[in-house]
Design an enzyme around this catalytic site. Structure first.
Site, mmCIF file in Angstrom:
data_model
loop_
_atom_site.group_PDB
_atom_site.id
_atom_site.type_symbol
_atom_site.label_atom_id
_atom_site.label_comp_id
_atom_site.label_asym_id
_atom_site.label_seq_id
_atom_site.Cartn_x
_atom_site.Cartn_y
_atom_site.Cartn_z
ATOM 1 N N GLY A 260 0.836 -1.200 0.000
ATOM 2 C CA GLY A 260 0.000 0.000 0.000
ATOM 3 C C GLY A 260 0.863 1.239 0.000
ATOM 4 O O GLY A 260 2.016 1.208 -0.446
ATOM 5 N N SER A 261 0.322 2.316 0.542
ATOM 6 C CA SER A 261 1.031 3.599 0.479
ATOM 7 C C SER A 261 2.180 3.652 1.481
ATOM 8 O O SER A 261 2.165 2.966 2.509
ATOM 9 C CB SER A 261 0.051 4.735 0.763
ATOM 10 O OG SER A 261 -0.474 4.571 2.066
ATOM 11 N N GLY A 265 2.392 2.434 5.373
ATOM 12 C CA GLY A 265 3.529 1.561 5.695
ATOM 13 C C GLY A 265 4.284 2.068 6.914
ATOM 14 O O GLY A 265 4.686 1.280 7.789
ATOM 15 N N CYS A 316 2.244 0.633 -8.523
ATOM 16 C CA CYS A 316 3.305 1.252 -7.715
ATOM 17 C C CYS A 316 4.623 1.290 -8.483
ATOM 18 O O CYS A 316 5.480 2.124 -8.207
ATOM 19 C CB CYS A 316 3.457 0.566 -6.369
ATOM 20 S SG CYS A 316 3.195 -1.190 -6.455
ATOM 21 N N GLU A 413 4.250 10.503 -5.631
ATOM 22 C CA GLU A 413 3.497 9.457 -6.325
ATOM 23 C C GLU A 413 2.062 9.936 -6.583
ATOM 24 O O GLU A 413 1.360 10.338 -5.668
ATOM 25 C CB GLU A 413 3.471 8.187 -5.465
ATOM 26 C CG GLU A 413 2.882 7.012 -6.206
ATOM 27 C CD GLU A 413 2.858 5.724 -5.375
ATOM 28 O OE1 GLU A 413 2.562 5.789 -4.179
ATOM 29 O OE2 GLU A 413 3.140 4.662 -5.950
HETATM 30 P P1 ADP Z 1 -3.718 3.411 -1.241
HETATM 31 O O1 ADP Z 1 -3.205 4.799 -1.124
HETATM 32 O O2 ADP Z 1 -3.109 2.591 -2.306
HETATM 33 O O3 ADP Z 1 -5.211 3.301 -1.118
HETATM 34 P P2 ADP Z 1 -3.436 2.612 1.469
HETATM 35 O O4 ADP Z 1 -2.095 2.442 2.067
HETATM 36 O O5 ADP Z 1 -4.289 3.723 1.946
HETATM 37 O O6 ADP Z 1 -3.138 2.635 -0.052
HETATM 38 O O7 ADP Z 1 -4.280 1.289 1.581
HETATM 39 C C1 ADP Z 1 -3.746 0.005 1.386
HETATM 40 C C2 ADP Z 1 -4.422 -0.958 2.322
HETATM 41 O O8 ADP Z 1 -4.104 -0.581 3.658
HETATM 42 C C3 ADP Z 1 -5.941 -0.964 2.241
HETATM 43 O O9 ADP Z 1 -6.374 -2.303 2.397
HETATM 44 C C4 ADP Z 1 -6.350 -0.105 3.414
HETATM 45 O O10 ADP Z 1 -7.643 -0.392 3.897
HETATM 46 C C5 ADP Z 1 -5.302 -0.467 4.441
HETATM 47 N N1 ADP Z 1 -5.065 0.533 5.500
HETATM 48 C C6 ADP Z 1 -5.306 1.861 5.463
HETATM 49 N N2 ADP Z 1 -4.924 2.442 6.624
HETATM 50 C C7 ADP Z 1 -4.428 1.455 7.416
HETATM 51 C C8 ADP Z 1 -3.845 1.399 8.737
HETATM 52 N N3 ADP Z 1 -3.707 2.484 9.471
HETATM 53 N N4 ADP Z 1 -3.416 0.211 9.197
HETATM 54 C C9 ADP Z 1 -3.524 -0.909 8.445
HETATM 55 N N5 ADP Z 1 -4.059 -0.922 7.218
HETATM 56 C C10 ADP Z 1 -4.502 0.228 6.691
#
Ligand code: ADP
Length: 504
Positions: A260-261, A265, A316, A413
């Protein structure tokens, strides 16, 4: 389709100069070729998949899953809270202790092969659902996402009975329960990337898909049931960030795998600091695609187009920064613009579509915000003239010239179909510029000279670098980032190791 235009290549002849080029609609058009969705069956409401059964969420709450191409509701998805997460982790722990952790590798392999085969059998259905739920063109979900997802299960099934040989001279043991969180850009493929190595290594799983794209993960739950996996070996819980956070913070998780982002992360890394949880993070990127003057220019242009516009730039490892050697810059930019004019933006289910729908309204707003930033920073913008549907979330392929290293559209990004182009003169200069960024996930090099490929790729700080191609994936090769693009690798033997402890 108008007379005389029979295949895509003809479009290049028509659009050999941007000056005077017309939108597709004005000059000729393809007849619609939508993939049928008659065979797709979606439930009105999806529950959580825990311990081999679909169960309603303890909150009683559901959220809508939207088709981004039509803005219509596809289904309602259960929202898991901390109590549900706890149930899923307990089910996974029981399955680990009771069955899966003790099962011989050759037996585990049979189940994993079975998942792969059922995925292949249901490939068409899965591809259509992926395109409806996520917005990606059917050509991609049909030819890339679903076959690669099945290939991941096939590949790691092959490892299940060879774990003892993974590290010669040492004993490799499974970890226990893996918590896995995935994004919306490759929903089923990311689920496969996470689940397949975990199962092969003997772990059990709780997986959370992204809130905008849960449907193929829930279909995978059906497949897992059909494959007769022991209950609790794979649990799939749906919800947004709070559900993901509850999974990360659960005390009985042995490993977190996240894609994810970079922002999330970092939150995850902080949350598990000081615990014994292992982790792998696959985060953001801002890949440099580099064209040298000795490259096969037309091939490179096609690769650049694929690198940034593939899956609407929702990748990504998208080649979102282009570096062109000065002597060929004019030609490359002209050819890129010509090619952009031939791209078809529209219905993801239409087989002619090159660029489908942006995954969500929020993501579309984010792209628009960055376009404004780019223009305000003095970037020169070029957008394809193609028509876009009036309903749904769509965006035209866009490129920027006259940008610099300090431009935000160059360093941040965007996750959309937006390419930022800079020029360079020497190899040293382009390596310096390409590396001068917090990310380091991927990159591309286009040149006729093998020696230049080795020189550049050995100095680029990126986990995956393609030479004279782009966006190619294979289950046997590791994938992952440097710097803020992440920690650890997925794919191949490298991708198995984070699911094992090694005893010497
Ligand atoms: P994007 O910007 O690609 O949407 P995110 O990082 O926001 O990426 O989301 C990727 C995944 O992480 C999704 O499944 C989202 O629900 C989950 N997510 C978002 N916030 C959190 C958090 N604080 N802890 C764990 N998982 C999260």
């Amino acid at each position: 389709m108008k007379k005389g235009v029979t295949k895509k290549d003809d479009r290049k002849i028509k659009f050999d100069s941007v000056k005077g080029s017309k939108s597709l609609g004005e000059s000729w058009e393809y007849a619609p070729a939508p993939e049928s969705k008659d065979h797709v069956r979606l439930e009105k409401k999806y529950d959580l998949f825990i311990d081999g059964k679909f169960v309603s969420p303890s909150s009683g709450k559901y959220f809508d899953s939207i088709n981004p191409a039509t803005e219509g509701k596809l289904s309602e998805i259960a929202e898991a809270n901390a109590k549900d997460v706890d149930k899923a982790v307990q089910a996974a722990r029981n399955a680990y202790n009771g069955v899966w952790g003790k099962m011989a590798g050759k037996e585990r392999a049979k189940y994993i092969y079975r998942i792969a085969r059922i995925m292949q059998e249901r490939a068409r259905e899965l591809a259509v659902i992926e395109s409806m739920d996520g917005g990606k063109p059917i050509r991609e979900s049909r030819d890339i996402d679903i076959p690669l997802a099945a290939a991941r299960f096939f590949y790691y099934a092959g490892w299940a009975d060879k774990i003892d040989y993974a590290v010669p001279g040492a004993k490799a043991n499974s970890l226990g329960v893996a918590g896995q969180i995935i994004p919306w850009n490759f929903p089923l493929l990311m689920a496969a990337w996470k689940i397949a190595p975990a199962l092969a290594a003997g772990n059990t799983v709780v997986l959370k898909p992204a809130e905008t794209t849960s449907l193929t993960a829930l279909k995978l739950a059906e497949i897992i049931r059909e494959a007769d996996l022991p209950p609790g070996v794979v649990n799939i819980i749906t919800g947004a960030g709070a559900t993901g956070a509850a999974l990360v913070n659960h005390p009985d998780i042995n490993k977190i795998a996240f894609t994810g982002s970079t922002d999330v992360g970092k939150i995850i890394q902080k949350a598990i600091a000081g615990t014994k949880k292992k982790y792998t993070l696959e985060l953001g990127g801002k890949a440099a695609n580099i064209i040298f003057e000795d490259a096969a220019i037309d091939q490179a242009v096609e690769g650049i187009i694929n690198g940034i516009f593939f899956n609407q730039g929702h990748v990504c490892c998208a080649g979102s920064r282009l570096f062109v050697q000065e002597s060929v810059a004019k030609t490359v930019i002209r050819k890129l613009k010509d090619r952009m004019e031939t791209l078809i933006v529209g219905d993801p289910l239409d087989k002619n579509t090159d660029i489908g729908a942006i995954n969500s309204k929020d993501q579309l707003e984010k792209i628009k915000k960055y376009i404004k930033i780019g223009v305000n920073e003095g970037g020169e913008m070029y957008q394809a003239n193609c028509p876009i549907p009036s309903k749904g979330f769509f965006y035209r392929p866009t490129l920027f010239t006259n940008v610099s290293q300090s431009s935000r559209i160059v360093s941040e990004e965007i996750f959309g179909p937006v390419l930022a182009i800079q020029t360079f003169r020497t190899v040293e200069e382009v390596i310096e510029k390409a590396n001068n960024i917090p990310y380091g996930l991927s990159g591309g090099v286009w040149t006729d000279k093998g020696s230049k490929i080795f020189k550049v790729t050995s100095q680029l700080r990126a986990g995956v670098i393609w030479a004279n191609t782009y966006n190619k994936f294979d289950p046997t090769s590791p994938f992952g980032g440097y710097k803020e693009s992440g920690v650890g690798r997925e794919g191949g033997l490298h991708g198995l190791m984070p699911y094992l402890t090694i005893q010497n």
